[in-house]
Each structure stands twice: as structure tokens, then as C-alpha cells.
Design a protein around this motif. Structure first.
Motif, PDB file in Angstrom:
ATOM      1  N   GLN A  21       0.683  -1.336  -0.106  1.00  0.00           N
ATOM      2  CA  GLN A  21       0.078   0.083  -0.101  1.00  0.00           C
ATOM      3  C   GLN A  21       0.702   1.337   0.088  1.00  0.00           C
ATOM      4  O   GLN A  21       0.544   2.137  -0.431  1.00  0.00           O
ATOM      5  N   GLU A  22       1.970   1.128   0.279  1.00  0.00           N
ATOM      6  CA  GLU A  22       3.096   2.313   0.546  1.00  0.00           C
ATOM      7  C   GLU A  22       4.430   1.747   0.578  1.00  0.00           C
ATOM      8  O   GLU A  22       4.599   0.610   0.995  1.00  0.00           O
ATOM      9  N   GLN A  73       4.812  -1.328   2.970  1.00  0.00           N
ATOM     10  CA  GLN A  73       3.815  -1.197   4.211  1.00  0.00           C
ATOM     11  C   GLN A  73       2.515  -1.992   3.813  1.00  0.00           C
ATOM     12  O   GLN A  73       2.023  -1.822   2.677  1.00  0.00           O
ATOM     13  N   PHE A  74       1.972  -2.769   4.480  1.00  0.00           N
ATOM     14  CA  PHE A  74       0.338  -3.443   4.311  1.00  0.00           C
ATOM     15  C   PHE A  74      -0.354  -2.935   5.421  1.00  0.00           C
ATOM     16  O   PHE A  74      -0.394  -3.841   6.341  1.00  0.00           O
ATOM     17  N   GLY A  75      -0.950  -1.907   5.383  1.00  0.00           N
ATOM     18  CA  GLY A  75      -1.915  -1.508   6.753  1.00  0.00           C
ATOM     19  C   GLY A  75      -0.859  -1.412   7.917  1.00  0.00           C
ATOM     20  O   GLY A  75       0.016  -0.649   7.838  1.00  0.00           O
ATOM     21  N   THR A 222       6.351   6.891   0.233  1.00  0.00           N
ATOM     22  CA  THR A 222       4.866   7.050  -0.596  1.00  0.00           C
ATOM     23  C   THR A 222       4.119   6.934   0.538  1.00  0.00           C
ATOM     24  O   THR A 222       4.221   6.863   1.863  1.00  0.00           O
ATOM     25  N   ASP A 223       2.670   7.146   0.363  1.00  0.00           N
ATOM     26  CA  ASP A 223       1.544   7.016   1.097  1.00  0.00           C
ATOM     27  C   ASP A 223       0.303   6.175   0.266  1.00  0.00           C
ATOM     28  O   ASP A 223       0.412   6.306  -0.778  1.00  0.00           O
ATOM     29  N   SER A 224      -0.440   5.509   1.231  1.00  0.00           N
ATOM     30  CA  SER A 224      -1.383   4.611   0.567  1.00  0.00           C
ATOM     31  C   SER A 224      -2.496   5.528  -0.409  1.00  0.00           C
ATOM     32  O   SER A 224      -2.966   4.787  -1.363  1.00  0.00           O
ATOM     33  N   GLY A 225      -2.444   6.778  -0.625  1.00  0.00           N
ATOM     34  CA  GLY A 225      -3.365   7.432  -1.381  1.00  0.00           C
ATOM     35  C   GLY A 225      -2.557   7.833  -2.551  1.00  0.00           C
ATOM     36  O   GLY A 225      -3.649   8.018  -3.487  1.00  0.00           O
ATOM     37  N   ASN A 226      -1.246   7.741  -2.904  1.00  0.00           N
ATOM     38  CA  ASN A 226      -0.724   8.251  -3.988  1.00  0.00           C
ATOM     39  C   ASN A 226       0.046   7.175  -4.657  1.00  0.00           C
ATOM     40  O   ASN A 226       0.702   7.258  -5.654  1.00  0.00           O
TER      41      ASN A 226
END
Length: 246
Positions: A21-22, A73-75, A222-226
Motif C-alpha cells: 500500500q506504500e 507497508q500493508f496497513g 509514498t503513502d496509501s493515497g498516491n
């Protein structure tokens, strides 16, 4: 052997990074202590030397380490492979002077972690280590010694890491314990008695465990939104997308 360890690690990490996710990468550095075995005098140490059976415990000096890491990262879960250089130092207080013990290694840990609450996370995972020769000052090669001058130890090892991190934004603190899975073998060493006051002695078996404290810094993340836009942007010809430059 080294290339096999690295290949296995990279193949293990690849599917995780593709589904993350990030993700991000950074650098780390800090200090460590390294446990080694006691030395016990044996036989005759000469008329002016110590008697047999005297025990010299190792004194753990501070070593250092530095390296880099990648994190997916996965949550609340994450995978963090690292590549580090570690230097270890100890010494023995012999009757006439100190004898320094040194060793170093390149290690490749693959850590599986979980964010338990706020900035605190815990992790565990295997560590693939590639060691240099261990050196003890004052050891000489004679017919009484076993193996090379100084401890004749394995050059590769797979150990286990356990740790906890505290992170604030892009900077964090990492406290880690590395547990050896195998004990070393007892070895006979022959020291220069005129310089150290010790002649023949046995280096007792030990588990070479490491306790380390380090600081790490995310260089990019990065982050989960992008994350989807990041990968899509890599293939655009008109710009280079970076989530930190919105």
C-alpha cells in the motif's frame, strides 16, 4: 554462498513490494555490543605467568553500524529488508595489558513488523551475515593453537532479529537484539606471555549475540493515497512524478 543468500532475500521481498500500500527507503546508523566467550588459562603459563584455571571475562566495548533499508507497508504490517555494515569490539584485561578483540560483518536482515500503537512497532526476522576474520591481539601461531591465528569462526551465519521501533514522522529509533542460532566451538589460543602475561588459554564456547541501538531516517516514502499514481507517473514522458512534490 553470499550471492545465494542475497538472491533468496530479493526474491522473497519482490512480491511484497509489488502489492504494498506504500513503500519507501532510508538510511540507518548506530551502536552495538557483541557477546563473546571467556578465556581460561590452561597448563603451564611459565614461571612468571598466571596459574592454570584463571578466568578472564570479556569486556563489551561499543561497536558501530550503518546501512540502508527498503520498507513495504500493508496497513499495520510491513516488510523491511536491510543491508548493513557492523563493526564489533571487545577486550580482555590480561595481567600485563589489554588484548582487543575485533570483528565485522555485512548483514542482510529481512524483518517482518507490526505497528502496535501510534509510533511504536515491533518486528522479527532472519538475518544473513557475512563475517570477517575475528582478531585477538597477542595471539601467535604455534603447535598448541587450533586453526588460524585467533578464533577460527564460521564466515557466514543465519541469526534471528527481534526489535522495537519508535518513529516520529520520518525519523525513528530502533532497539534490536540479534540472537545467534549456533554456539561457537572451544579453541586453544597461545598468547605472547612477555607482552600480555598470559600464555596458553582456552576461548570457551559462546553465542555471538548482538544488542544494538540505531537511528533511522526515511529518505523517500509514498503513502496509501498516491502509490498508484506514483507507478503510473513513472511511465509518463512529460514529468517525473514524486509524491513529496505535489
Amino acid at each position: 554462498m553470499k550471492s545465494n543468500y542475497l538472491l533468496i532475500g530479493l526474491l522473497f521481498c519482490l512480491p511484497f513490494s509489488l502489492q504494498a500500500q506504500e513503500f519507501g527507503f532510508g538510511v540507518r546508523g548506530g551502536f552495538n555490543t557483541y557477546s563473546i566467550g571467556e578465556i581460561i588459562t590452561v597448563g603451564s603459563n611459565g614461571p612468571n605467568g598466571p596459574e592454570a584455571g584463571l578466568v578472564f571475562d570479556p569486556v563489551e566495548d561499543i561497536g558501530f553500524q550503518f546501512g540502508g533499508y527498503f520498507v513495504a507497508q500493508f496497513g499495520k504490517f510491513y516488510v523491511r529488508p536491510e543491508l548493513n555494515y557492523m563493526s564489533f569490539q571487545n577486550h580482555y584485561d590480561f595481567p600485563d595489558q589489554q588484548s582487543k578483540w575485533t570483528r565485522s560483518k555485512i548483514d542482510f536482515p529481512i524483518l517482518l513488523g507490526y505497528d502496535i500503537i501510534g509510533p511504536v512497532s515491533v518486528y522479527a526476522g532472519p538475518d544473513f551475515g557475512f563475517f570477517s576474520d575475528a582478531e585477538i591481539e597477542g595471539v601467535q601461531e604455534t603447535s598448541f593453537t587450533t586453526g588460524n591465528v585467533g578464533p577460527d569462526l564460521e564466515k557466514t551465519a543465519v541469526n534471528l532479529n527481534f526489535g522495537v521501533t519508535f518513529k516520529f514522522k520520518s525519523i525513528g529509533i530502533d532497539l534490536r537484539y540479534e540472537m545467534a542460532l549456533a554456539e561457537t566451538e572451544e579453541e586453544r589460543e597461545d598468547f605472547i606471555r612477555s607482552a600480555y602475561g598470559v600464555n596458553l588459554a582456552d576461548l570457551k564456547p559462546y553465542n555471538p549475540n548482538v544488542l544494538s541501538l540505531s537511528v533511522f531516517i526515511d529518505i523517500f516514502r509514498t503513502d496509501s493515497g498516491n502509490i498508484g499514481e506514483f507507478f503510473a507517473g513513472l511511465f509518463k514522458s512529460d514529468k517525473c512524478y514524486c509524491p513529496y512534490n505535489k
